[in-house]
Scaffold this motif. Structure first.
Motif, PDB file in Angstrom:
ATOM      1  N   TYR A  19      22.288   5.204  61.398  1.00 25.47           N
ATOM      2  CA  TYR A  19      22.019   3.781  61.274  1.00 25.47           C
ATOM      3  C   TYR A  19      22.017   3.286  59.836  1.00 25.47           C
ATOM      4  CZ  TYR A  19      20.747   4.422  66.151  1.00 25.47           C
ATOM      5  OH  TYR A  19      20.770   4.748  67.485  1.00 25.47           O
ATOM      6  N   LYS A  20      21.570   4.108  58.901  1.00 27.15           N
ATOM      7  CA  LYS A  20      21.548   3.664  57.500  1.00 27.15           C
ATOM      8  C   LYS A  20      22.961   3.460  56.966  1.00 27.15           C
ATOM      9  CE  LYS A  20      17.014   5.348  56.369  1.00 27.15           C
ATOM     10  NZ  LYS A  20      16.166   6.092  55.460  1.00 27.15           N
ATOM     11  N   THR A  21      23.870   4.372  57.295  1.00 28.91           N
ATOM     12  CA  THR A  21      25.257   4.216  56.856  1.00 28.91           C
ATOM     13  C   THR A  21      25.906   3.045  57.589  1.00 28.91           C
ATOM     14  OG1 THR A  21      25.393   6.590  56.405  1.00 28.91           O
ATOM     15  CG2 THR A  21      27.470   5.401  56.558  1.00 28.91           C
ATOM     16  N   SER A  22      25.590   2.915  58.857  1.00 33.91           N
ATOM     17  CA  SER A  22      26.101   1.788  59.637  1.00 33.91           C
ATOM     18  C   SER A  22      25.677   0.471  59.002  1.00 33.91           C
ATOM     19  CB  SER A  22      25.566   1.880  61.068  1.00 33.91           C
ATOM     20  OG  SER A  22      25.951   0.749  61.808  1.00 33.91           O
ATOM     21  N   LEU A  23      24.418   0.383  58.621  1.00 32.64           N
ATOM     22  CA  LEU A  23      23.897  -0.829  57.999  1.00 32.64           C
ATOM     23  C   LEU A  23      24.646  -1.140  56.704  1.00 32.64           C
ATOM     24  CD1 LEU A  23      21.802  -3.095  57.989  1.00 32.64           C
ATOM     25  CD2 LEU A  23      20.239  -1.520  56.821  1.00 32.64           C
ATOM     26  N   GLU A  24      24.921  -0.124  55.911  1.00 33.04           N
ATOM     27  CA  GLU A  24      25.658  -0.335  54.658  1.00 33.04           C
ATOM     28  C   GLU A  24      27.017  -0.978  54.928  1.00 33.04           C
ATOM     29  OE1 GLU A  24      25.988   3.304  52.394  1.00 33.04           O
ATOM     30  OE2 GLU A  24      23.837   3.689  52.589  1.00 33.04           O
TER      31      GLU A  24
END
Length: 76
Positions: A19-24
């Motif tokens: 999710y953190k990479t997705s958010l980026e």
């Protein structure tokens, strides 16, 4: 198009539960779309919604609600 590439990567990482990479990637897509279309354009809704969904998955309800409201606002 760069924006759709970022958006596609955001979706791919969301499916992998990163999710953190997705958010980026969703945020990069959103910022590029704002630059392209302007702050209040209706096209921004799907980008705001995607960012909102990720914040909810990260259990950040405050940010999730903020971006959800922005998605609704541009559709008015």
């Amino acid at each position: 198009e760069v924006i759709e590439s970022y958006y596609g990567l955001g979706k791919a990482y969301r499916e992998k539960k990163d999710y953190k990479t997705s958010l980026e990637y969703f945020e990069k897509a959103l910022q590029n779309k704002i630059t392209q279309r302007g702050q209040g354009h209706k096209d921004l809704s799907k980008f705001y919604k995607s960012v909102s969904e990720i914040y909810f998955l990260l259990e950040n309800k405050e940010q999730g609600n903020l971006y959800k409201a922005k998605a609704e606002e541009v559709l008015k």
